[in-house]
Each structure stands twice: as C-alpha cells, then as structure tokens.
Design an enzyme around this catalytic site. Structure first.
Site, PDB file in Angstrom:
ATOM      1  N   GLY A 144      29.032-121.349  51.240  1.00  0.00           N
ATOM      2  CA  GLY A 144      29.314-120.293  52.516  1.00  0.00           C
ATOM      3  C   GLY A 144      29.930-120.421  53.819  1.00  0.00           C
ATOM      4  O   GLY A 144      31.117-120.746  53.339  1.00  0.00           O
ATOM      5  N   SER A 145      28.853-120.419  54.884  1.00  0.00           N
ATOM      6  CA  SER A 145      30.079-120.878  56.193  1.00  0.00           C
ATOM      7  C   SER A 145      30.487-121.855  56.253  1.00  0.00           C
ATOM      8  O   SER A 145      31.141-122.742  56.926  1.00  0.00           O
ATOM      9  CB  SER A 145      28.497-119.551  57.142  1.00  0.00           C
TER      10      SER A 145
END
Length: 402
Positions: A144-145
């Site tokens: 993800g981020s």
C-alpha cells in the site's frame, strides 16, 4: 547404559550430533532447522550447509578443516521485544498474523525478523503449516502507501517535483474506466508535503505520471524492485509487477496497488532512500560499515535522501504516523493500508496494515517495519482498522522497547 553393561560382543555405541535450539521459537525463521541427519532444511542452517561448511555452525559436516564461527546479525534482545509487541498487537486487534523487521540501515544488518505464527525448531514433528512460513521473505504483499516513499524519491531524483510543487487532488483521477480516489479526500490542490502527510493516492499518481512510464520502470529497476532479493535465507519470493506497463499501471503502482513485494525487500529499498541513498542487500550475518559501503549501490542523490528524511519526520510529527512518535527518538515514518485480494477482487473488509519508520531522523540508524494481517477495529480505535490505529502504535512500542 544397561545394554552397554551386558558386554555383548559385536554391540557398540556411537556418538551422533544432534541440533538443540536453546532459544526455541525465537528467531526460528532466521535460524531455520535441520533434519534427522543434521542437514539444513531452512534458514541459516540451510545456507551454512550450502556453503561447504566454511562455518563451524554446520552439523552435516562437522569441522574437519579450519572454519569460522557463524555469527549472526540478530540481536536477541531486539528480537524478543519485536515478537512480544507483535504478539500483543495480534491479540489486541484480533489479527490473523503479523510480522516485523528491525534493520541497521548503515550496514544492512537485520537485527530482528519475526513472522507470526512461528514454529519451534526443537519439535520432533517437522511438518509445519503454511501459516508458519516466513512471510517476511517468502511472501509477497501489496504494501500500500509504504510504496509511496519510492514514488516520492523517484520524482525528487528526476527533478519533476520539489517540496514546493503542487498537484490537483480536487477530483478523482480518471484513467480509462478506472477512477483513483483518496481515502481521506481533501478535495484540494495539495503541496507535496500535504500529499505525503495525507497519503493522497491522487497526488502520488499524478507525481508518477509526471515522471513518465519509462522512467518509472527504470527507477524501480534501479532500486531492485524488478528482481528477486537474494540474502542468506533461501526462502525468498520474487516481486509481482503489472504484466503490462500502461498509464494506469504507473498510476496505481505509484501508491502500491497491483504491485507486491516481499517485506524485507520493501524495507531494504526504504532504508536506501533514507541512509543517504545507498542500497545495501540485507544480511543475517555480521557486517561492518566498511564492508557494507564496499558493496552498496547509490540509488538516489544525497539531497533526495535528505528530502525524504524531512517528509518521514513530518509525517510522524503531524501526519498518519504520529502514534509512533516516541518522545526523544525523532522518529519518522510512513503508513500503509492495503485492501487484500480475495478471489481475484479487492476486499473492503480484509486489510493488511503496515508501518515503516526510522530513527533518529536527522541521521537515521535503525529502521522498523511492522505488519498486521486483517486487524479488526476496537472501541479504542473508534471503529477504524487502518494502519495509523494498529501497525503504527505497535511500531512505536517496538521503538520504545529497543
């Protein structure tokens, strides 16, 4: 002894080597285990046997010639603290699994690596379940981020963005039939620090598109994310990248969507972005700073690394990683909450949360990665189950302990 005392002719006793693991399950994924014939089956045990027994730790070939003792990089105190904090968080947030890594980013030495549930190599029955595999090296995950850190460093290094740059995140980014949205939509024109602190997918995707498709792929190759990470641990997975590199692939890979890596490889890349720009292959054996620098590869300019350190610190002071900001350690960090793929589709209910941080941020020495698999909301988290509420405070607890 009683049989021996019978004195039967032709009956003798022989000594055999047998491996005993005094630490039990602690660091079992790194140490590995041997079979009944003392042949390494996994982990460092397998690596040492594959080295033709240049180390005395190998049991399959007890030392017939001059060998070196194998000294690992694992610090057992750090390892114990990491396991303890992960165990508590898995119970607290009712997660199905968890993992973590602590690394010295000046040498690439792995000081602790845990993947829970783990196993005890002393068990007579060596048939361990799939859940007990080392997910930190033999599994690949969409982080993800956390991957946004790579995108930001790329934009700074190519000169397509600076801290003063601004990007339009007022509306979803539409590419073909796809709409890219923000989790906490600000619906505003955001500065680069705002994009990082608010973890804007729209802003990050626009930064990657400014760099361009070819340069994006070149940068990912430069930092090693197109290749399988090879360390002393034989259990090692190759990154999963988009099959076709389109405009949409660049936009989504920019924020870690459709792009999966082994957690140790993700940690090694972020370490290289923060330590002045030097990518070092992680090691589970002792390594001096001089040895590390001799094999390091410069992946970004020192100025890019300095800017990344500023953003990481800003995010722990004012952003999504604030629950890891342990007083006195000048922690910096980036969070990641990734929807898991279930039956070929992204699930809104099942998430993998992660936190990657380093300290002290003005001259970082240690990196900490924490991952929780399917954490659930609690009354304390006001019904939220994103990284800032579970993986981040776990990371903060690990930093405070170690």
């Amino acid at each position: 002894a009683e049989i021996h005392e019978l004195g039967l002719p032709g009956l003798g006793l022989i000594d055999e080597y047998r491996r005993v693991y005094p630490m039990g399950a602690t660091a079992s994924h790194v140490v590995g285990l041997v079979n009944v014939d003392s042949k390494g089956l996994a982990g460092i045990e397998k690596f040492l046997d594959g080295q033709g027994a240049i180390y005395t730790a190998s049991l399959a070939h007890p030392s017939e010639h001059k060998t070196e003792p194998a000294q690992m990089s694992i610090d057992i105190r750090v390892q114990a603290a990491l396991i303890d904090e992960l165990t508590q968080s898995i119970a607290k947030f009712r997660a199905i699994a968890g993992g973590g890594i602590v690394m010295d980013i000046t040498t690439g030495e792995v000081l602790a690596l845990a993947s829970l549930p783990d196993f005890n190599p002393n068990d007579e029955n060596k048939s361990f379940s799939k859940d007990q595999m080392n997910k930190m090296t033999s599994g690949v995950f969409e982080l993800g981020s956390v991957i946004k850190a790579v995108t930001f460093a790329m934009a700074f290094d190519y000169g397509t963005a600076t801290l003063e740059s601004r990007y339009d995140a007022r509306f979803p980014l539409v590419i073909g039939n796809a709409r890219i949205n923000d989790y906490h939509a600000k619906r505003a024109i955001l500065s680069v620090p705002d994009i990082f602190v608010n973890s804007s997918n729209i802003g990050t995707a626009r930064m990657a598109l400014d760099v361009g498709l070819e340069n994006h792929q070149e940068f990912l190759r430069r930092v090693g994310l197109f290749d399988r990470l090879v360390t002393e641990l034989p259990e090692s997975a190759r990154p999963l990248l988009p099959k076709r590199w389109s405009k949409l692939a660049t936009a989504t890979a920019a924020f870690g969507h459709g792009f999966a890596v082994q957690p140790l490889q993700g940690a090694a890349v972020v370490a290289g972005l923060l330590n002045g720009g030097y990518l070092m292959t992680p090691t589970f054996l002792r390594r001096s700073p001089e040895e590390a620098m001799a094999m390091a590869k410069q992946i970004v300019k020192p100025t890019t690394s300095e800017t990344m350190r500023y953003l990481f610190r800003l995010n722990a002071a004012d952003g999504t990683a604030s629950k890891a900001d342990v007083i006195g350690y000048r922690v910096g960090g980036k969070t990641g909450t990734a929807d898991k793929v279930v039956n070929g589709r992204y699930s809104k209910e099942k998430r993998l949360t992660s936190f990657i941080g380093a300290f002290p941020m003005d001259d970082p020495r240690y990196l900490v990665l924490v991952m929780l698999d399917e954490p659930k909301p609690t009354p304390e988290t006001y019904g939220f189950a994103t990284s800032g509420w579970n993986a981040v405070p776990t990371g903060g607890n690990v930093i405070a302990r170690i």
